[in-house]
Write an enzyme that holds these catalytic residues in place. Structure first.
Site, short mmCIF file in Angstrom:
data_model
loop_
_atom_site.label_atom_id
_atom_site.label_comp_id
_atom_site.label_asym_id
_atom_site.label_seq_id
_atom_site.Cartn_x
_atom_site.Cartn_y
_atom_site.Cartn_z
CE1 TYR A 1 -2.97 -3.08 0.38
CE2 TYR A 1 -3.57 -2.36 2.57
CZ TYR A 1 -3.70 -3.24 1.53
OH TYR A 1 -4.58 -4.29 1.63
CG HIS B 1 -0.89 -8.58 0.36
ND1 HIS B 1 -0.52 -7.26 0.35
CD2 HIS B 1 -2.21 -8.59 0.05
CE1 HIS B 1 -1.57 -6.51 0.06
NE2 HIS B 1 -2.61 -7.30 -0.14
N1 LIG Z 1 -5.72 -8.68 1.62
C1 LIG Z 1 -6.06 -8.22 0.44
O1 LIG Z 1 -5.69 -8.78 -0.60
C2 LIG Z 1 -6.90 -7.01 0.33
C3 LIG Z 1 -7.10 -6.22 1.44
N2 LIG Z 1 -7.88 -5.09 1.37
C4 LIG Z 1 -8.09 -4.34 2.64
O2 LIG Z 1 -9.48 -4.17 2.84
C5 LIG Z 1 -9.77 -2.80 3.05
C6 LIG Z 1 -11.19 -2.46 2.64
O3 LIG Z 1 -11.43 -2.85 1.31
P1 LIG Z 1 -11.83 -1.84 0.14
O4 LIG Z 1 -11.40 -2.48 -1.12
O5 LIG Z 1 -11.34 -0.49 0.46
O6 LIG Z 1 -13.40 -1.90 0.13
P2 LIG Z 1 -14.61 -1.46 1.10
O7 LIG Z 1 -15.64 -2.49 0.94
O8 LIG Z 1 -14.09 -1.14 2.45
O9 LIG Z 1 -15.13 -0.16 0.38
C7 LIG Z 1 -14.47 1.06 0.42
C8 LIG Z 1 -15.27 2.06 -0.42
O10 LIG Z 1 -16.57 2.22 0.15
C9 LIG Z 1 -16.79 3.59 0.50
N3 LIG Z 1 -17.49 3.56 1.80
C10 LIG Z 1 -16.96 3.31 3.01
N4 LIG Z 1 -17.91 3.33 3.97
C11 LIG Z 1 -19.07 3.62 3.35
C12 LIG Z 1 -20.41 3.79 3.80
N5 LIG Z 1 -20.72 3.66 5.09
N6 LIG Z 1 -21.36 4.09 2.88
C13 LIG Z 1 -21.02 4.23 1.56
N7 LIG Z 1 -19.79 4.07 1.08
C14 LIG Z 1 -18.82 3.77 1.96
C15 LIG Z 1 -15.43 4.22 0.56
O11 LIG Z 1 -15.49 5.57 0.16
P3 LIG Z 1 -14.94 6.80 1.07
O12 LIG Z 1 -13.51 6.48 1.42
O13 LIG Z 1 -15.08 7.96 0.17
O14 LIG Z 1 -15.84 6.84 2.27
C16 LIG Z 1 -14.64 3.42 -0.47
O15 LIG Z 1 -14.87 3.92 -1.77
C17 LIG Z 1 -8.69 -2.10 2.23
O16 LIG Z 1 -8.59 -0.74 2.56
C18 LIG Z 1 -7.49 -2.92 2.58
O17 LIG Z 1 -7.01 -2.54 3.87
C19 LIG Z 1 -8.49 -4.73 0.21
C20 LIG Z 1 -8.30 -5.47 -0.95
C21 LIG Z 1 -7.48 -6.65 -0.98
O1 LIG Z 2 -5.64 -3.95 -1.49
C1 LIG Z 2 -5.01 -5.03 -1.43
O2 LIG Z 2 -4.66 -5.56 -0.40
C2 LIG Z 2 -4.69 -5.68 -2.65
O3 LIG Z 2 -4.21 -6.79 -2.70
C3 LIG Z 2 -4.96 -4.84 -3.84
O4 LIG Z 2 -3.78 -4.55 -4.51
C4 LIG Z 2 -5.90 -5.52 -4.75
O5 LIG Z 2 -5.27 -6.64 -5.22
C5 LIG Z 2 -6.31 -4.60 -5.82
O6 LIG Z 2 -6.93 -3.60 -5.52
C6 LIG Z 2 -6.00 -4.95 -7.20
O7 LIG Z 2 -6.68 -4.08 -8.04
#
Ligand SMILES: NC(=O)C1=CN([C@@H]2O[C@H](COP(=O)(O)OP(=O)(O)OC[C@H]3O[C@@H](n4cnc5c(N)ncnc54)[C@H](OP(=O)(O)O)[C@@H]3O)[C@@H](O)[C@H]2O)C=CC1
Ligand SMILES: O=C(O)C(=O)[C@@H](O)[C@H](O)C(=O)CO
Length: 279
Positions: free
Chosen positions: A51, A109
Site C-alpha cells: 500500500y 498478502h
Molecule cells: N488482503 C487483500 O488482498 C486485500 C485487502 N484489502 C483491505 O481491505 C480494506 C477495505 O477494502 P476496500 O477495497 O477499500 O473496500 P470497502 O468495501 O471497504 O469499500 C471502500 C469504499 O466504500 C466507501 N465507503 C466506506 N464506507 C461507506 C459507507 N458507510 N457508505 C457508503 N460508502 C462507503 C469508501 O469511500 P470513502 O472512502 O469515500 O468513504 C470506499 O470507496 C482495504 O482498505 C485494505 O485494507 C483490500 C483489498 C485486498
Molecule cells: O488492497 C489489497 O490488499 C490488494 O491486494 C490490492 O492490490 C488488490 O489486489 C487490488 O486492488 C488490485 O486491483
C-alpha cells in the site's frame, strides 16, 4: 479503550471485531484518515507493504496519542519477499517504516502459488514471532490447500485468513474451512467496494426496517457471521457509521437473504488466489 468487542484468536491474542482498511490512502490524506479512525474508536488498522503507506499509518498512530498496546497493527508481506531471508528483511522494513518495535498481526498478502515459496515465507513469520517482532502470524487470500500446506510444514495454524468477502462473494466454503481449522475470517472489501450492493432488496429493506444505512446492514451481517470486516473510508462520518453497528441485530432470515446474494462470479476483480499473482 474503544469498547469494541474482540475475538480471541487461536494463539490467545485478541482481535477487535471491526478494523480499518487503509488502501489506497496515501500521504497526508492517509495520516488524517487513520487519525480520525482511531479517534472514532478503531483499534485494528490494516496496512501492507504494497500500500506504500506504512509510514503514514505509523505517523497517525503517534499523533493519535492512543496507548500503543491498545492498537492492533496489521501489515502484509508482498509476493516479491517470499524467500525466507527476503521475508525477514521485509518485516524489518515494515517495522522501520511504521516506527514500531512489533507488528501485531503480519499476513502473507497473497500466496502466489506459481512462485511456490509461501511456505518459506510462513516459516520466516513463525520465526519472527519467536523473536517477538511479530505477535500473531496470519495469511491472506489462502485457499484450503495453501492453509493445509503451511500448517503441515510448521505445525502452526494461521490465526487469521483475510479474504475477499462481501454479499456478492460470501465465501461460504472458506468460512467453513476456517471454522474447522480454528482460523478467524477477516473480510477485505467488506462492503463490496465499487460494487457495493446497497440497492439490493435484502440490504435496502433491512436498512429501512432497522433504521440504519445499507452499509451498516452489510457490516452487521459480517459481524453476525463472525467475520472481522476492515472497511475503508476517508470520511470521518462514514468511519463512525461503519463502527456504529452494535445496537441492532439482523434476524436469521435477513442474514440468510444477504448471504443468498452470493454468486460464483461475485469477485470484484480477477482475484482468484490460485491464479492471481501480486508481487
Ligand atoms: N488482503 C487483500 O488482498 C486485500 C485487502 N484489502 C483491505 O481491505 C480494506 C477495505 O477494502 P476496500 O477495497 O477499500 O473496500 P470497502 O468495501 O471497504 O469499500 C471502500 C469504499 O466504500 C466507501 N465507503 C466506506 N464506507 C461507506 C459507507 N458507510 N457508505 C457508503 N460508502 C462507503 C469508501 O469511500 P470513502 O472512502 O469515500 O468513504 C470506499 O470507496 C482495504 O482498505 C485494505 O485494507 C483490500 C483489498 C485486498
Ligand atoms: O488492497 C489489497 O490488499 C490488494 O491486494 C490490492 O492490490 C488488490 O489486489 C487490488 O486492488 C488490485 O486491483
Amino acid at each position: 479503550m474503544s469498547g469494541l468487542p474482540v475475538h480471541t484468536l487461536n494463539d490467545g491474542t485478541t482481535l477487535p471485531a471491526i478494523g480499518f482498511g487503509t488502501y489506497p490512502l496515501k500521504g497526508e490524506e492517509c495520516v488524517t484518515a487513520v487519525q480520525s479512525a482511531i479517534e472514532a474508536g478503531y483499534r485494528l488498522i490494516d496496512t501492507a507493504v504494497n500500500y506504500g503507506n506504512e509510514g503514514e499509518v505509523g505517523e497517525a498512530i503517534r499523533r493519535s496519542g492512543v496507548p500503543r498496546e491498545e492498537l492492533v497493527v496489521t501489515s502484509k508481506l508482498p509476493g516479491r519477499a517470499h524467500a525466507y531471508d527476503d521475508a525477514v528483511a521485509s518485516v524489518r522494513g515494515s517495522l522501520d517504516a511504521l516506527g514500531l518495535d512489533r507488528i501485531d498481526l503480519h499476513l502473507i498478502h497473497w500466496p502466489n502459488p506459481r512462485v511456490g515459496r509461501y511456505v518459506d515465507a510462513y516459516r520466516a513469520l513463525v520465526d519472527l514471532r519467536a523473536e517477538g517482532l511479530v505477535r500473531t502470524v496470519g495469511v491472506s487470500n489462502f485457499t484450503e490447500e495453501h492453509l493445509l500446506r503451511v500448517i503441515d510444514a510448521t505445525g502452526v495454524t494461521p490465526a487469521v485468513n483475510q479474504v475477499e468477502l462481501h454479499p456478492y462473494f460470501p465465501q461460504v466454503g472458506m468460512r467453513a474451512v476456517h471454522e474447522r481449522l480454528g482460523i478467524r475470517t477477516e473480510s477485505w472489501s467488506p462492503l463490496g467496494k465499487r460494487q457495493a450492493p446497497f440497492d439490493e432488496p435484502p440490504v435496502a429493506e433491512a436498512a429501512e426496517r432497522h433504521g440504519v444505512t445499507p452499509g451498516q446492514v452489510i457490516l452487521r451481517w459480517q459481524l453476525q457471521l463472525g467475520n472481522v470486516p476492515v472497511p475503508k473510508s476517508a470520511t470521518p462520518e462514514r468511519q463512525r457509521q461503519n463502527l456504529d453497528v452494535l445496537d441492532f441485530e439482523l434476524a436469521d432470515d435477513e442474514v440468510a437473504a444477504i448471504t443468498a446474494l452470493g454468486r460464483p462470479d461475485g469477485r470484484l476483480f480477477d482475484g482468484d488466489p490460485d491464479t492471481h499473482e501480486e508481487m
